[in-house]
Design an enzyme around this catalytic site. Structure first.
Site, PDB file in Angstrom:
ATOM      1  N   LYS A 168      43.961  42.405  29.739  1.00 47.05           N
ATOM      2  CA  LYS A 168      42.574  42.870  29.619  1.00 47.05           C
ATOM      3  C   LYS A 168      42.012  43.137  31.014  1.00 47.05           C
ATOM      4  O   LYS A 168      42.583  42.692  32.013  1.00 47.05           O
ATOM      5  CB  LYS A 168      41.755  41.813  28.896  1.00 47.05           C
ATOM      6  CG  LYS A 168      41.763  40.467  29.603  1.00 47.05           C
ATOM      7  CD  LYS A 168      41.236  39.361  28.726  1.00 47.05           C
ATOM      8  CE  LYS A 168      41.216  38.077  29.516  1.00 47.05           C
ATOM      9  NZ  LYS A 168      41.079  36.897  28.687  1.00 47.05           N
TER      10      LYS A 168
ATOM     11  N   ARG B  12      32.324  31.075  21.611  1.00 50.95           N
ATOM     12  CA  ARG B  12      32.167  32.459  22.052  1.00 50.95           C
ATOM     13  C   ARG B  12      32.332  33.301  20.791  1.00 50.95           C
ATOM     14  O   ARG B  12      31.368  33.690  20.173  1.00 50.95           O
ATOM     15  CB  ARG B  12      33.264  32.757  23.089  1.00 50.95           C
ATOM     16  CG  ARG B  12      33.232  34.104  23.697  1.00 50.95           C
ATOM     17  CD  ARG B  12      34.119  34.187  24.938  1.00 50.95           C
ATOM     18  NE  ARG B  12      35.553  34.155  24.635  1.00 50.95           N
ATOM     19  CZ  ARG B  12      36.518  34.300  25.549  1.00 50.95           C
ATOM     20  NH1 ARG B  12      36.198  34.479  26.821  1.00 50.95           N
ATOM     21  NH2 ARG B  12      37.794  34.268  25.208  1.00 50.95           N
TER      22      ARG B  12
ATOM     23  N   HIS C 105      41.300  28.998  21.722  1.00 49.33           N
ATOM     24  CA  HIS C 105      41.253  29.148  23.174  1.00 49.33           C
ATOM     25  C   HIS C 105      40.635  27.894  23.778  1.00 49.33           C
ATOM     26  O   HIS C 105      39.606  27.420  23.298  1.00 49.33           O
ATOM     27  CB  HIS C 105      40.410  30.388  23.506  1.00 49.33           C
ATOM     28  CG  HIS C 105      40.550  30.860  24.919  1.00 49.33           C
ATOM     29  ND1 HIS C 105      41.739  30.858  25.600  1.00 49.33           N
ATOM     30  CD2 HIS C 105      39.640  31.380  25.775  1.00 49.33           C
ATOM     31  CE1 HIS C 105      41.555  31.352  26.824  1.00 49.33           C
ATOM     32  NE2 HIS C 105      40.287  31.666  26.947  1.00 49.33           N
TER      33      HIS C 105
ATOM     34  N   ARG D  32      49.628  32.353  25.792  1.00 54.72           N
ATOM     35  CA  ARG D  32      48.946  33.560  26.278  1.00 54.72           C
ATOM     36  C   ARG D  32      48.745  33.450  27.788  1.00 54.72           C
ATOM     37  O   ARG D  32      47.909  32.703  28.270  1.00 54.72           O
ATOM     38  CB  ARG D  32      47.588  33.728  25.580  1.00 54.72           C
ATOM     39  CG  ARG D  32      47.688  33.920  24.082  1.00 54.72           C
ATOM     40  CD  ARG D  32      46.336  34.217  23.475  1.00 54.72           C
ATOM     41  NE  ARG D  32      45.322  33.261  23.849  1.00 54.72           N
ATOM     42  CZ  ARG D  32      45.075  32.124  23.193  1.00 54.72           C
ATOM     43  NH1 ARG D  32      45.763  31.803  22.116  1.00 54.72           N
ATOM     44  NH2 ARG D  32      44.126  31.325  23.617  1.00 54.72           N
TER      45      ARG D  32
ATOM     46  N   TYR E 131      22.267  46.594  57.714  1.00 53.31           N
ATOM     47  CA  TYR E 131      20.979  46.563  57.019  1.00 53.31           C
ATOM     48  C   TYR E 131      20.244  45.244  57.257  1.00 53.31           C
ATOM     49  O   TYR E 131      20.882  44.186  57.371  1.00 53.31           O
ATOM     50  CB  TYR E 131      21.191  46.719  55.511  1.00 53.31           C
ATOM     51  CG  TYR E 131      21.538  48.135  55.106  1.00 53.31           C
ATOM     52  CD1 TYR E 131      20.672  49.193  55.350  1.00 53.31           C
ATOM     53  CD2 TYR E 131      22.747  48.405  54.458  1.00 53.31           C
ATOM     54  CE1 TYR E 131      20.994  50.486  54.969  1.00 53.31           C
ATOM     55  CE2 TYR E 131      23.084  49.687  54.073  1.00 53.31           C
ATOM     56  CZ  TYR E 131      22.194  50.724  54.337  1.00 53.31           C
ATOM     57  OH  TYR E 131      22.516  52.005  53.956  1.00 53.31           O
TER      58      TYR E 131
ATOM     59  N   CYS F  35      27.873  46.481  53.165  1.00 55.81           N
ATOM     60  CA  CYS F  35      27.201  47.679  52.649  1.00 55.81           C
ATOM     61  C   CYS F  35      27.920  48.181  51.401  1.00 55.81           C
ATOM     62  O   CYS F  35      28.935  47.615  50.993  1.00 55.81           O
ATOM     63  CB  CYS F  35      27.201  48.803  53.673  1.00 55.81           C
ATOM     64  SG  CYS F  35      26.702  48.346  55.321  1.00 55.81           S
ATOM     65  N   MET F  36      27.435  49.288  50.841  1.00 49.38           N
ATOM     66  CA  MET F  36      28.028  49.788  49.606  1.00 49.38           C
ATOM     67  C   MET F  36      29.486  50.211  49.792  1.00 49.38           C
ATOM     68  O   MET F  36      30.350  49.861  49.003  1.00 49.38           O
ATOM     69  CB  MET F  36      27.209  50.968  49.076  1.00 49.38           C
ATOM     70  CG  MET F  36      27.641  51.415  47.692  1.00 49.38           C
ATOM     71  SD  MET F  36      26.776  52.878  47.129  1.00 49.38           S
ATOM     72  CE  MET F  36      25.121  52.283  46.871  1.00 49.38           C
ATOM     73  N   ASP F  37      29.754  50.970  50.871  1.00 53.52           N
ATOM     74  CA  ASP F  37      31.108  51.491  51.055  1.00 53.52           C
ATOM     75  C   ASP F  37      31.781  50.996  52.323  1.00 53.52           C
ATOM     76  O   ASP F  37      32.890  51.409  52.641  1.00 53.52           O
ATOM     77  CB  ASP F  37      31.082  53.025  51.117  1.00 53.52           C
ATOM     78  CG  ASP F  37      30.287  53.603  49.990  1.00 53.52           C
ATOM     79  OD1 ASP F  37      30.650  53.355  48.835  1.00 53.52           O
ATOM     80  OD2 ASP F  37      29.260  54.257  50.263  1.00 53.52           O
TER      81      ASP F  37
HETATM   82  C1  LIG Z   1      41.852  35.849  28.985  1.00 56.15           C
HETATM   83  C2  LIG Z   1      42.410  35.061  27.921  1.00 56.15           C
HETATM   84  C3  LIG Z   1      43.591  34.328  28.108  1.00 56.15           C
HETATM   85  C4  LIG Z   1      44.276  34.185  29.434  1.00 56.15           C
HETATM   86  O1  LIG Z   1      43.639  33.198  30.191  1.00 56.15           O
HETATM   87  P1  LIG Z   1      44.110  32.805  31.664  1.00 56.15           P
HETATM   88  O2  LIG Z   1      43.236  31.686  32.042  1.00 56.15           O
HETATM   89  O3  LIG Z   1      43.881  34.001  32.493  1.00 56.15           O
HETATM   90  O4  LIG Z   1      45.528  32.450  31.553  1.00 56.15           O
HETATM   91  C5  LIG Z   1      44.129  33.698  27.008  1.00 56.15           C
HETATM   92  N1  LIG Z   1      43.531  33.760  25.802  1.00 56.15           N
HETATM   93  C6  LIG Z   1      42.392  34.441  25.587  1.00 56.15           C
HETATM   94  C7  LIG Z   1      41.800  34.463  24.240  1.00 56.15           C
HETATM   95  C8  LIG Z   1      41.771  35.101  26.647  1.00 56.15           C
HETATM   96  O5  LIG Z   1      40.634  35.743  26.452  1.00 56.15           O
END
Ligand SMILES: *Cc1c(COP(=O)(O)O)cnc(C)c1O
Length: 820
Positions: free
Chosen positions: A490, A587, A616, A673, A715, A763-765
């Protein structure tokens, strides 16, 4: 391979059991990967069992290709393939090593071997170039230096080679014995002893001792005696006549003095007979000087004259020798391999290309291979490679390369020089292509890369794909071989670039990918990613996309379940889904009170197939939340058991993220995961040395300014150098993802190895750093973060977490991928 071998010989060398011999067949190649087969009949396929896969799984595929000889584990069921030759051994990796040992023993010319912590590859490459002026040199491709890499390197030695240079690398105690036995170097080089990766060794002494065992049978060993710990051990173990020490102080076999000059340095070596040898080298940084000193002394030991060594050095550049994948013109992809062009290197580049996004035209830009040896043989092999990798177009530069014209009259265009190629090449004739550019250094293909690459502005994010594999294997070792791995890609793969990373992950053998939104999944599919993809937060509007692109949404509430189920009914589709259990994150996810309704929905809507059930953890990285994590895991077990009761099939069960894999190994269930850990940050802090940083964010200095005392910078006049000084303006700002909280000394960058603190507001860039007293100039590189600047430390400094720093890097920063 030095010598062709019969199946009987393979059996004799490996001590295996042979089934179905074919006496006529002679083997001249070895493959461990089903994609690398060139001459199937002449290939021995060695089925290795790795963290990612069992090579034996590919055997049916290889049989289709025409491979006839297989080295397999003794428990392999060969009965299904009655007329093919199987040699069964107790350990295929060991058997591969024994074959390499045998081939090595036939080679009677000098073998040079290099070990140490840093510089192995560069020393090998440079020595190879210098010796390559006169001799046919075999050398390990890239950094093939491991338990499997070394055998493969040895198989690259052919009968026409006059010298072989092999790298040896180990990561834990006990590994050197096998490498020593295979390599049996005549001449050894110990580059140096870094502090990195102490893990895997009892102590520094035992690490040195282990590495030195490579040279127990060598005639000579070259080392720098200024490295006290190393030289003490060498002097304790090896007799004087074997040791060749160099030092910046008097008394060694070679005493070195260095004078840094405007462009490079002058290096003088004085031998113990007081003769002096002077060399001009095109660089002045300490690491390169150390490396070249090893190279010069090795070349002298092998009988090269100072003149010929100098000639070789003047053609060296401290160029980037890595194989890199870069964004090219008109959405093409460039594979830049403008440094290494022997056959072994070409094979690595081709293999790398093959792993990239498919469905593109394949273009090869190739120069004469300036490799010594029989041209017929070399170009025959090049021809085979081009056929196998199916190039649509080939641009050749040089004289010998015109050989390819006969073989590929339709697709080959030849040029006598790089200038001619550049003059005739129309960059706009490329669009959405895969272009591999590989050529000998003297052809100056950097210019071709320059012409075809997308303009890269000052700031780049370099991603080391080998480090990614390293990190992946680290986590694989922590889990059971049966546990599957979903890699979270992601947020643009935590900033690293989703498609390229997903490609690599697919190659490494992961089982699942996870993305946040459907369009991220669609982008992966459009680039040919085949792995199953879970979508954390698929919106109602994207159900059509999920179905069309085979994406598997997470379902986290009864309402969501119902709307997806009715979408499927209306469109007459079935969709695989994942159920998220909320055990404390709060969540998304089903709570306990929803389970009754969920079970009813599951029973009445078979068009939604439950691919997995997961939860999670909220604090797996922190010890203080351990109790809470356990209670989450217990709640999860109860919840998933309740759901399983109503399911006639068995979905995957998973709970652990990167930190969880380290902290709660007993709760792997069917899958884990993996996220941040793959990207190089071990958030629990328990194994911080075990992972490698995968990315380096770099920019360049746009301008240097000298300031008087009291003048302000940037700035709001926040930056001041009270007693005056020097600042450098860098081409990176908060719009690139360089956090504004690093302003005013909170952050620093590395320039030529020195820390330069941020001065004034980011700064921005752009941003400014204090470089007072430092020797810097416009165009110099500044490292924002990477191997030497820990992300964790930087994140702490501004009160955030590494995740945020990684994902903040703007997409306008070009990503460049490489294998080191
Ligand atoms: C992002 C995410 C992970 C991975 O977590 P890490 O801490 O980066 O290993 C696993 N499960 C879910 C549902 C996540 O959103």
């Amino acid at each position: 391979m030095f010598q062709e071998v019969s199946q009987d010989q393979i059996q004799a060398v490996t001590g295996g059991m042979l089934l179905n011999r074919n006496e006529e067949l002679l083997i001249s190649q070895t493959a461990i990967d089903s994609r690398q087969i060139l001459h199937p009949e002449k290939t021995l396929f060695v089925a290795l069992r790795g963290a990612k896969a069992d090579g034996a799984d590919f055997i049916p595929q290889l049989i289709d290709l025409g491979v006839k000889t297989f080295l397999v584990h003794q428990d392999f069921e060969e009965k299904a393939f009655p007329d093919l030759c199987f040699i069964k051994v107790s350990d295929t990796r060991r058997a591969l090593q024994l074959l390499a040992k045998f081939q090595r023993s036939l080679f009677t010319n000098p073998v040079v071997s290099i070990t140490g912590s840093n510089g192995k590859t560069i020393v090998k490459e440079w020595l190879g170039q210098i010796l390559g002026q006169k001799y046919a040199v075999a050398k390990s491709p890239k950094s093939y230096n491991s338990q499997v890499g070394v055998p493969l390197s040895i198989f690259g030695i052919e009968s026409y080679h006059q010298v072989a240079i092999l790298e040896a690398g180990i990561s834990k105690a006990g590994e050197m014995a096998a490498l020593e036995e295979m390599i049996k170097p005549d001449l050894g080089i110990f580059t140096n002893l870094g502090s990195a990766h102490q893990e895997g060794f009892e102590s520094l002494e035992s690490k040195i001792q282990e590495k030195l065992s490579l040279f127990s049978d060598s005639n000579f060993l070259i080392y720098c005696s200024d490295q006290k710990q190393v030289s003490e051990q060498i002097e304790a173990v090896f007799p004087t006549k074997k040791r060749i020490a160099w030092s910046d102080r008097a008394g060694a076999d070679f005493t070195r003095s260095v004078k840094v000059k405007a462009k490079g340095a002058r290096l003088i070596l004085m031998k113990s007979d007081l003769s002096t040898h002077t060399f001009q080298v095109p660089f002045s940084d300490l690491a390169s000087l150390e490396n070249i000193t090893h190279v010069i002394i090795a070349a002298m030991t092998l009988g090269q004259t100072s003149e010929s060594i100098q000639e070789g050095i003047s053609h060296l550049k401290s160029v980037d020798m890595r194989l890199t994948l870069k964004p090219g013109i008109n959405d093409s992809l460039l594979i830049d391999d403008t440094y290494n062009n022997d056959l072994a290197g070409l094979k690595v580049a081709l293999d790398f290309m093959q792993q990239q996004r498919p469905k593109r035209r394949k273009i090869l830009v190739l120069s004469d291979l300036l490799q010594q040896g029989s041209p017929e043989k070399i170009y025959l092999e090049v021809t085979d490679l081009i056929r196998k990798y199916q190039f649509d177009q080939i641009y050749g530069v040089g004289k010998e390369i015109f050989y390819l014209d006969r073989e590929f009259p339709e697709s080959f265009t030849g040029f006598k020089s790089t200038e001619e190629l550049l003059a005739k090449l129309d960059p706009d004739s490329f669009a959405n292509d895969m272009i591999l550019i590989t050529g000998a250094r003297v052809f100056g293909f950097e210019e071709v890369v320059n012409r075809l690459q997308q303009r890269i502005h000052g700031t780049t994010l370099e991603i080391n794909l080998n480090a990614l594999t390293h990190n992946y294997n680290f986590y694989k070792k922590l889990i059971s071989p049966k546990t599957k791995v979903m890699v979270m890609v992601k947020a643009f793969a935590y900033g690293g670039g989703a498609v390229e990373i997903a490609n690599q992950i697919q190659t490494m053998g992961a089982d699942y990918l996870g993305v946040a939104f459907s369009d991220e999944g669609v982008a992966l599919r459009k680039q040919g990613i085949k792995l199953p993809i879970m979508v954390l937060n698929a919106m109602q509007e994207s159900f059509g996309l999920c179905s069309e692109f085979d994406l598997e949404p997470v379902v986290f509430s009864p309402d969501f379940f119902e709307s997806l189920a009715s979408w499927c009914t209306i469109h007459q589709k079935t969709i695989r889904i994942h159920l998220d259990m909320d055990t404390g994150m709060h969540r998304l996810g089903f709570e306990n009170k929803h389970l009754g309704e969920l079970k009813r929905l599951i029973k009445t809507n078979p068009q939604l197939q439950i691919a997995s059930i997961y939860t999670h953890l909220v604090g797996a990285d922190e010890e203080i939340h351990q109790e809470f994590s356990f209670s989450q895991l217990r709640t999860f077990e109860e919840m998933k058991n309740e759901i399983l009761e109503v399911l006639p099939y068995k979905p995957l069960i998973h709970a652990l993220n990167s930190a969880g894999i380290v902290a709660f190994p007993d709760f792997q269930f069917d899958m884990v995961r993996l996220g941040i850990g793959l990207y190089g940050v071990e958030v629990t802090g328990k194994h911080s040395l075990a992972l490698r940083a995968i990315s380096t964010l770099k920019t360049t200095i746009s301008q240097i300014k000298e300031l008087d005392p009291g003048e302000t910078i940037g700035y709001s006049r926040k930056g001041v150098l009270n007693s005056g000084g020097k600042i450098a303006t860098l081409a990176i700002g908060y719009a690139d993802g360089y956090d504004r909280r690093f302003s005013n000394g909170k952050g620093y960058v590395l320039i030529n190895g020195h820390k330069a603190p941020i001065i004034g507001n980011v700064c921005m860039d752009m941003c400014m750093v204090d470089v007072s007293g430092m020797d810097v100039k416009a165009g110099d590189e500044a490292i924002i973060y990477g191997e030497q600047i820990s992300l964790k430390e930087l994140a702490d400094q501004i009160g955030t977490i590494p995740y945020e720093l990684l994902t903040n890097i703007s997409t306008r920063v070009k990503r460049v991928y490489y294998l080191d």
